[in-house]
Design a protein around this motif. Structure first.
Motif, short mmCIF file in Angstrom:
data_model
loop_
_atom_site.label_atom_id
_atom_site.label_comp_id
_atom_site.label_asym_id
_atom_site.label_seq_id
_atom_site.Cartn_x
_atom_site.Cartn_y
_atom_site.Cartn_z
N ASN B 261 0.84 -1.20 0.00
CA ASN B 261 0.00 0.00 0.00
C ASN B 261 0.88 1.26 0.00
O ASN B 261 1.86 1.35 0.74
CB ASN B 261 -0.89 -0.03 1.25
CG ASN B 261 -1.85 1.13 1.35
OD1 ASN B 261 -1.66 2.18 0.75
ND2 ASN B 261 -2.90 0.94 2.13
N LEU B 262 0.48 2.19 -0.82
CA LEU B 262 1.14 3.49 -0.90
C LEU B 262 1.46 4.07 0.48
O LEU B 262 2.58 4.52 0.76
CB LEU B 262 0.18 4.43 -1.64
CG LEU B 262 0.35 5.92 -1.56
CD1 LEU B 262 1.39 6.33 -2.56
CD2 LEU B 262 -0.97 6.61 -1.81
N TYR B 263 0.46 4.06 1.36
CA TYR B 263 0.63 4.71 2.65
C TYR B 263 1.59 3.95 3.57
O TYR B 263 2.20 4.54 4.46
CB TYR B 263 -0.73 4.90 3.34
CG TYR B 263 -1.56 5.96 2.67
CD1 TYR B 263 -1.10 7.26 2.56
CD2 TYR B 263 -2.80 5.66 2.13
CE1 TYR B 263 -1.85 8.24 1.94
CE2 TYR B 263 -3.56 6.64 1.49
CZ TYR B 263 -3.07 7.93 1.41
OH TYR B 263 -3.82 8.91 0.78
N VAL B 308 -3.18 1.15 -4.22
CA VAL B 308 -3.73 2.42 -3.73
C VAL B 308 -4.79 2.22 -2.64
O VAL B 308 -4.91 3.03 -1.74
CB VAL B 308 -4.32 3.26 -4.89
CG1 VAL B 308 -3.21 3.75 -5.80
CG2 VAL B 308 -5.38 2.50 -5.66
N ASN B 309 -5.59 1.17 -2.77
CA ASN B 309 -6.60 0.87 -1.75
C ASN B 309 -7.44 2.10 -1.41
O ASN B 309 -7.49 2.55 -0.27
CB ASN B 309 -5.93 0.28 -0.51
CG ASN B 309 -5.05 -0.90 -0.89
OD1 ASN B 309 -5.56 -1.93 -1.31
ND2 ASN B 309 -3.75 -0.73 -0.84
N HIS B 310 -8.04 2.62 -2.44
CA HIS B 310 -8.82 3.85 -2.34
C HIS B 310 -10.15 3.55 -1.65
O HIS B 310 -10.98 2.82 -2.17
CB HIS B 310 -9.06 4.38 -3.75
CG HIS B 310 -9.83 5.65 -3.84
ND1 HIS B 310 -9.23 6.88 -3.69
CD2 HIS B 310 -11.14 5.89 -4.07
CE1 HIS B 310 -10.15 7.83 -3.84
NE2 HIS B 310 -11.31 7.25 -4.06
N SER B 331 -6.85 7.75 -1.94
CA SER B 331 -5.48 7.77 -2.41
C SER B 331 -5.35 8.07 -3.90
O SER B 331 -4.27 8.51 -4.34
CB SER B 331 -4.80 6.44 -2.11
OG SER B 331 -5.61 5.37 -2.55
N LEU B 332 -6.39 7.86 -4.68
CA LEU B 332 -6.24 8.02 -6.13
C LEU B 332 -5.71 9.41 -6.50
O LEU B 332 -4.82 9.54 -7.34
CB LEU B 332 -7.59 7.79 -6.82
CG LEU B 332 -8.06 6.33 -6.89
CD1 LEU B 332 -9.51 6.25 -7.35
CD2 LEU B 332 -7.17 5.50 -7.80
N SER B 396 -7.99 11.38 3.98
CA SER B 396 -6.63 10.99 3.59
C SER B 396 -5.65 11.53 4.61
O SER B 396 -5.78 12.69 5.04
CB SER B 396 -6.28 11.56 2.21
OG SER B 396 -4.88 11.46 1.98
N PRO B 397 -4.66 10.73 4.98
CA PRO B 397 -3.64 11.26 5.90
C PRO B 397 -2.81 12.36 5.28
O PRO B 397 -2.05 13.02 5.98
CB PRO B 397 -2.78 10.02 6.23
CG PRO B 397 -3.11 9.00 5.22
CD PRO B 397 -4.46 9.31 4.67
N LEU B 398 -2.95 12.56 3.97
CA LEU B 398 -2.16 13.60 3.31
C LEU B 398 -2.91 14.93 3.21
O LEU B 398 -2.34 15.92 2.75
CB LEU B 398 -1.74 13.13 1.91
CG LEU B 398 -0.84 11.88 1.90
CD1 LEU B 398 -0.48 11.50 0.47
CD2 LEU B 398 0.43 12.11 2.71
N THR B 399 -4.17 14.96 3.63
CA THR B 399 -4.91 16.22 3.61
C THR B 399 -4.18 17.26 4.48
O THR B 399 -3.85 16.99 5.63
CB THR B 399 -6.35 16.02 4.14
OG1 THR B 399 -6.98 15.00 3.37
CG2 THR B 399 -7.15 17.30 4.05
N GLY B 400 -3.92 18.39 3.88
CA GLY B 400 -3.20 19.45 4.60
C GLY B 400 -1.69 19.36 4.47
O GLY B 400 -0.99 20.29 4.86
#
Lengths: 313, 420
Positions: B261-263, B308-310, B331-332, B396-400
């Motif tokens: 997984n990406l993350y 990606v497991n979106h 994740s996409l 998403s953990p990437l928000t922000g």
């Protein structure tokens, strides 16, 4: 700038020595007030405190409520068992609804780690953690520290041994951070199924599997309650074997210092983690802990509310 | 609540100017490249300003969570996310609607087609279920599912079944020649854990999922695969120990593939200190040492693809404390800009494209990207906003966070999408 560096009390991890010192010093003054015929002070007059308890609690909630009343705060008790939470209301909505009633301080207990921090992120109120999951129970640790200072004079250099269900204990986690900050040497001991499996981030304390060695140099022993409600599995073969292996008994105390003090956060499983004659005996300071609990909670509420000096003491 | 921003895609041919174009081996500068993916007279010109133009990606682990709430997230939102992220296709596995017979497969395919003007705008492959309804002891109609066109058989990201049913399912499914896709997780060892069992979970008093929950399940699957000679794939491997099992299995002749997984490549469990439910992902984000072991597996070729497991999660299911939140991450939209630079630094450009595009497509039995491309500015940073995500979700953990690169545009099966 308030009297403390912290704005809320989520836990003792990361809280400065100065803040803990300030809380304990204020608590000592409130402790004296509790010995007076008139035990009430006007420190929080006009402020409203809500006790938001999503888990069952008797002594902690009573202790907080008493502390709030003795500070002259208006108090509201909220228990999830008879609340809108049962009707599907979210945690945030519950908080916002209560906050809309113009409350100033929220004392919260919840089964989930980090709930006090989460609530602080969604509220303007001052948040005090009264226990979040197996994470932290900071006021219990503060009252433990106050009791040790009261009985032993100082925490600096003292050996404190915590025995029992460390893995599920928020009391142990708060104590290992708080007491270490204040200069005590903390030793943790318990059966292998009840201690954390990974201690890399808690390696500032000593892990001792042998209970006799763990108590040998202890100035204070804290026996933890077996938290059956947090145990998903059969983590122990029997209470009998636990008592014989890790219980605080007369026999075990023969391995300890003569003047060791015995503490317990309560409620006690008598005959399991602590024998009755020890709980009621000369080494026990358990009832002092209860009294100190009110004083510590008064200090925490007073200081977080902005109190600079305890002029009422 | 953010406003829905419909994708501005339309069927066109494109002329990409001043691009670093992927020629199959390396990026080379081209002053002009014409891409004609559809029969239309309309042509869009786009100055790439030196950005990379590479094959569009193929996403392993799509689940648009239907029928979650069609006012919150729809197939159309999923497609918009794919275009924004530069994905031309993906392997879809619905946790909510197991495809356990041919009729359900046909219905699902038709639903996808109906969302896209009746055309095959994306190359979507589907995993069938090997048990009826997931998690039961009844075999799904795998032969008919295979004939209908499923890419393989999966478990809806559930736990590994008990050993007897696992053997039965693989024994029966062997007739189809299809690969079995498992997310290795032992039910009893996972128990009620929600994070990696490690130093952070113990420090925070949170219930953890140990590595052996994965390795014991993986070993059971591999032994069954060896015994039955059935090809298997491990989804979202999280630790080096599982990769070691994969390496040894391959040495012993077992046909096993795996993805990461990406993350799990971007994060480690120190993020738990924030207690932010955005990091609630299953299988859990593991330690820094595990993350490094996964990167090693990417570098040495043990890992076949990056997934990606979106997974969209309703906003109200994320705005709660960590342990009560619903796990899953979008994740996409962010996958490529989040990982491209680090991936290239580790394995080079060709292998990076292989891991994100050709290898996952091959695992799903899909065609390559063809004329579909994504335009990436590798040095242009981008702060992820809630509005970057399609639908009314932003879990998403990437928000922000600031991503090291930015997607400028994508051209997916004839639809051109420009991003701000």
């Amino acid at each position: 700038m308030g009297a403390l560096q912290i704005k809320h009390l989520f836990g003792l991890q990361g809280v400065s020595k100065q803040d803990i010192r300030t809380i304990l010093d204020n608590a000592k003054q409130f402790r004296e007030i509790l010995e007076r015929p008139v035990k009430k002070v006007p420190s929080l007059r006009g402020m409203t405190v809500v006790n938001l308890f999503f888990e069952n609690s008797t002594r902690t909630r009573t202790s907080f409520e008493l502390a709030e009343k003795r500070l002259s705060a208006d108090t509201v008790n909220f228990a999830s068992s008879n609340s809108s939470v049962k009707k599907g209301e979210t945690l945030v909505d519950t908080l916002r609804n209560i906050e809309s009633m113009k409350i100033d301080i929220v004392v919260v207990r919840h089964k989930g780690t980090g709930v006090p921090k989460f609530l602080a992120e969604h509220s303007n109120a001052i948040i005090v953690n009264a226990g979040d999951g197996a994470h932290e129970h900071p006021t219990q640790a503060l009252l433990d520290m106050l009791t040790i200072e009261e009985k032993l004079g100082t925490l600096e250099g003292k050996n404190v041994t915590i025995i029992g269900d460390i893995r599920h204990s928020r009391v142990a986690r708060s104590n290992l951070w708080g007491m270490s900050t204040m200069g005590a040497h903390v030793t943790l001991c318990g059966p292998s199924t009840l201690v954390p499996r990974n201690t890399d981030l808690m390696n500032h304390v000593t892990w001792e599997p042998d209970v006799k060695k763990a108590v040998a140099n202890a100035d204070a022993i804290i026996a933890l309650r077996l938290q059956k409600e947090r145990m998903d599995d059969a983590l122990l073969p029997s209470m009998r074997e636990y008592r014989n292996t890790f219980g605080i008994t007369e026999e075990l105390l023969e391995c300890a210092k003569d003047k060791v003090i015995i503490m317990h956060p309560g409620p006690i499983n008598r005959g399991v983690e602590l024998d009755s004659d020890i709980a009621d005996g000369e080494h026990s300071v358990i009832l002092d802990q209860v009294t100190n609990g009110v004083a510590v909670r008064m200090a925490v509420l007073f200081l977080l509310a902005g109190g600079r000096n305890n002029e009422n003491a | 609540m953010k406003m829905r921003k419909p994708c501005k895609g339309r069927l066109v041919n494109v002329v990409l100017k001043n691009a670093m174009f992927w020629n199959g081996k390396s990026f080379e500068h081209q002053s002009e490249v014409r891409l004609n993916a559809c029969e239309t007279s309309e042509t869009v010109e786009f100055d790439c300003n030196g950005a990379l133009v590479m094959p569009a990606l193929f996403g392993l682990g799509l689940d648009f969570m239907e029928p979650l709430r069609d006012d919150v997230y729809t197939f159309a939102d999923g497609f918009e996310a794919m275009r924004k992220g530069g994905f031309y296709g993906g392997l879809y596995e619905s946790a909510a609607n197991p495809i356990d017979d041919a009729d359900k497969y046909t219905a699902m395919v038709n639903r996808f087609k109906s969302e896209e003007r009746g055309e095959e705008a994306f190359d979507i492959k589907f995993l069938g279920a090997y048990s009826k309804g997931f998690g039961t002891d009844s075999l799904a109609e795998m032969v008919e599912l295979a004939e209908a066109g499923v890419a393989g058989f999966g478990d809806g990201n559930g736990v590994i079944p008990h050993s007897r049913f696992l053997r039965l399912a693989m024994e029966y499914g062997k007739m189809t020649g299809k690969r079995f896709f498992f997310q290795p997780m032992d039910k009893t060892l996972r128990h009620s854990g929600c994070v990696h069992e490690g130093a952070y979970s113990d420090m925070l008093g949170m219930k953890g999922i140990p590595r052996i929950a994965e390795t014991i399940a993986a070993y059971t699957v591999l032994e069954t695969a060896r015994f039955l000679q059935v090809p298997v794939h491990f989804k979202q491997v999280t630790c080096g120990e599982t990769l070691e099992l994969v390496r040894n299995a391959r040495k012993n002749g077992i046909d096993v593939t795996c993805d990461v997984n990406l993350y799990h490549l971007l994060l480690d469990d120190s993020c738990l200190e924030t207690l932010d439910s955005a990091y609630h992902i299953l299988p859990p984000i593991r330690s820094a040492a595990d993350r490094e072991a996964l990167w090693q597996g990417v570098v040495d070729g043990t890992v076949n693809a990056i997934s990606v497991n979106h997974t969209p999660v309703l906003r109200q299911d994320t705005v709660v404390n960590f342990e009560d939140s619903v796990p899953g991450a979008l994740s996409l939209e962010v996958a490529l800009p989040a990982i491209w630079n680090k991936l290239v630094a580790s394995v080079g450009e060709a292998r990076a494209i292989e891991l994100l595009s050709t290898a996952p497509a091959r695992l799903a039995g899909a065609e390559s990207a063809g004329e579909s491309v994504v335009v990436l500015a590798p040095e242009k940073t981008h702060k992820v906003l809630e509005s970057d995500f399609a639908g009314h979700v932003c879990n998403s953990p990437l928000t922000g966070k600031e991503l090291p690169s930015s997607i400028l545009a994508s051209y997916i099966n004839g639809v051109w999408t420009e991003l701000n």
